[in-house]
Scaffold this motif. Structure first.
Motif, PDB file in Angstrom:
ATOM      1  N   ALA A  27      17.235   9.641 -31.936  1.00  0.00           N
ATOM      2  CA  ALA A  27      16.790   8.670 -30.937  1.00  0.00           C
ATOM      3  C   ALA A  27      17.521   7.353 -31.092  1.00  0.00           C
ATOM      4  O   ALA A  27      17.345   6.444 -30.278  1.00  0.00           O
ATOM      5  CB  ALA A  27      15.280   8.446 -31.073  1.00  0.00           C
ATOM      6  N   ALA A  28      18.349   7.226 -32.129  1.00  0.00           N
ATOM      7  CA  ALA A  28      19.041   5.973 -32.406  1.00  0.00           C
ATOM      8  C   ALA A  28      20.410   5.911 -31.734  1.00  0.00           C
ATOM      9  O   ALA A  28      20.862   4.842 -31.326  1.00  0.00           O
ATOM     10  CB  ALA A  28      19.197   5.788 -33.918  1.00  0.00           C
ATOM     11  N   PHE A  29      21.095   7.050 -31.636  1.00  0.00           N
ATOM     12  CA  PHE A  29      22.446   7.090 -31.072  1.00  0.00           C
ATOM     13  C   PHE A  29      22.541   8.226 -30.060  1.00  0.00           C
ATOM     14  O   PHE A  29      22.005   9.309 -30.279  1.00  0.00           O
ATOM     15  CB  PHE A  29      23.495   7.304 -32.169  1.00  0.00           C
ATOM     16  N   LYS A  30      23.271   7.958 -28.983  1.00  0.00           N
ATOM     17  CA  LYS A  30      23.492   9.002 -27.984  1.00  0.00           C
ATOM     18  C   LYS A  30      24.501  10.017 -28.486  1.00  0.00           C
ATOM     19  O   LYS A  30      24.291  11.232 -28.385  1.00  0.00           O
ATOM     20  CB  LYS A  30      23.958   8.374 -26.667  1.00  0.00           C
ATOM     21  N   ASP A  31      25.624   9.511 -29.002  1.00  0.00           N
ATOM     22  CA  ASP A  31      26.685  10.377 -29.505  1.00  0.00           C
ATOM     23  C   ASP A  31      26.673  10.347 -31.026  1.00  0.00           C
ATOM     24  O   ASP A  31      26.844   9.294 -31.640  1.00  0.00           O
ATOM     25  CB  ASP A  31      28.049   9.906 -28.988  1.00  0.00           C
ATOM     26  N   VAL A  32      26.445  11.500 -31.643  1.00  0.00           N
ATOM     27  CA  VAL A  32      26.401  11.595 -33.102  1.00  0.00           C
ATOM     28  C   VAL A  32      27.390  12.657 -33.554  1.00  0.00           C
ATOM     29  O   VAL A  32      27.690  13.592 -32.798  1.00  0.00           O
ATOM     30  CB  VAL A  32      24.978  11.954 -33.601  1.00  0.00           C
ATOM     31  N   PRO A  33      27.927  12.530 -34.769  1.00  0.00           N
ATOM     32  CA  PRO A  33      28.867  13.545 -35.269  1.00  0.00           C
ATOM     33  C   PRO A  33      28.223  14.930 -35.273  1.00  0.00           C
ATOM     34  O   PRO A  33      27.131  15.112 -35.807  1.00  0.00           O
ATOM     35  CB  PRO A  33      29.161  13.069 -36.694  1.00  0.00           C
ATOM     36  N   GLY A  34      28.844  15.887 -34.650  1.00  0.00           N
ATOM     37  CA  GLY A  34      28.287  17.220 -34.557  1.00  0.00           C
ATOM     38  C   GLY A  34      27.483  17.453 -33.304  1.00  0.00           C
ATOM     39  O   GLY A  34      27.154  18.584 -32.962  1.00  0.00           O
TER      40      GLY A  34
END
Length: 384
Positions: A106-113
């Protein structure tokens, strides 16, 4: 407190138990444990988590015996667990190597993976599906076949478009490691003390974090969620942000009983489904520290058996609350939280109120009657 047996009570208890069994066999189908596991997987997860025993078949059996009561099923499974030997202690599980089937932030839209929604009812309409009332084996088989075909086709298309294999895609990096790399997350005090097994020693205060986390993880699901909700509403720290929620299977392994070596020498026993949450809070450091080093973020941690996502989030909130330990808030009071989330303790103590209290009540009744006698001064409240 002792209880005086009522004359003839033994026979009455036997008949009561027979009547209970009649209710079970007279109003239910002959479901096996496999059917209960398949139909109510999240309920089975809840029973296993609160009983601190990963045994899906036994949890389903406890639910069948308890006629669907989670409290009674947890009591049964935890009682059985207490009879088991412990020949081995497993190595610490590595959740960073989780085979995740669901992973959101819920903190970032784009996350690694990438974000993986997986199977969730978070976005479903809460409307009763009346067609399930008349769903028979044939309709169930048709729906199953259609869904399998759908996902097989999607899997083939995804495999053709990507050369990433399952092994590499399963190891997803932690979302908050990005913030840790920037030095924005408040460092955790290192504690090399071996964790205490909360199931083997009495609860004492102040409790180490290992005991706090175990007690929350095996706490009554609704109690943990209720206290976590209370903390967010203002009886604890500020509103958190779910930095990462991941759900999947983690490997369990044990060392050789005679020659303990490294992780590569351990014996793999199998995997256990867990849900892990890291929630982010604004750190409440004193003003001097903030002026010198700047604000930082603090992390609350939750990890539970199975798919109890809401419980894992609430657990992460309470973990942060208990780290703060501000006595002004009940959700930051160790004794208040840890004593009152244990479902077996709560159910047992409240249930005992149904048992005979004839002697103690007669004493109270005599005191009340004594205050009604003409010309007699009321008894002291403490004496009552």
């Amino acid at each position: 407190m002792g209880y005086v047996a009522v004359r003839g009570g033994g026979k009455a208890i036997e008949e009561s138990l027979k009547l209970l069994e009649l209710e079970r066999v007279g109003s239910s189908a002959a479901w096996g444990t496999d059917q209960i596991e398949g139909m109510f997987p999240e309920l089975v997860d809840q029973v296993m988590g609160e009983a601190s025993l990963y045994a899906p078949r036994l949890a389903a059996l406890a639910l069948k015996q308890a006629q669907g009561s989670p409290d009674e099923a947890v009591f049964l499974l935890r009682a059985f667990r207490s009879t088991l030997e412990r020949p081995y202690i497993s190595r610490p599980i590595d959740t960073s190597r989780m085979r995740a089937n669901r992973r959101v932030s819920a903190a970032f839209k784009d996350v690694p993976g990438g974000q993986i929604l997986g199977a969730t009812r978070d976005y479903s309409h809460r409307l009763l599906a009346f067609d399930l009332e008349v769903e028979d084996e044939e309709a169930l088989a048709e729906k199953r076949a259609a869904l399998l075909r759908h996902f097989d086709e999607d899997a083939c298309a995804a495999a053709a478009a990507s050369a990433v294999d399952d092994a590499s895609s399963a190891a997803l990096p932690r979302v908050l490691d990005y913030l840790r790399g920037e030095g924005l997350v408040e460092p955790v005090r290192r504690d090399d003390t071996p964790p205490i097994d909360a199931t083997m020693v009495p609860l004492t205060f102040p409790a180490p974090r290992s005991v706090r986390l175990q007690t929350l993880a095996r706490g009554m699901t609704q109690a943990v969620e209720a206290l976590g909700y209370a903390a967010i509403r203002g009886f604890g720290p500020a509103h958190p942000t779910v930095g990462e929620l991941r759900r999947g299977a983690v490997a369990v392994s044990v060392d050789h009983p005679l020659e303990a070596g490294g992780a590569e020498d351990a014996y793999y026993l199998g995997s256990v489904p867990v849900t892990e949450v890291e929630s982010v809070f604004m750190s409440h450091e004193d003003e001097a520290a903030n002026r010198s080093a700047g604000l930082s973020l603090a992390v609350g941690y939750g990890c539970v058996i199975g798919r109890a996502e809401t419980k894992a989030i609430a657990m992460s909130v309470l973990d942060r609350c208990l780290e703060l330990g501000d006595a002004r808030y009940p959700t930051e009071d160790e004794e208040f939280v840890l004593y009152h989330v244990d479902g077996v303790e709560a159910t047992g103590f409240i249930s005992h109120l149904k048992l005979p209290h004839y002697v103690t009540f007669q004493s109270k009744l005599s005191s009340v009657r004594g205050t009604r006698e003409e010309g007699k001064e009321p008894a002291d409240a403490a004496a009552l």
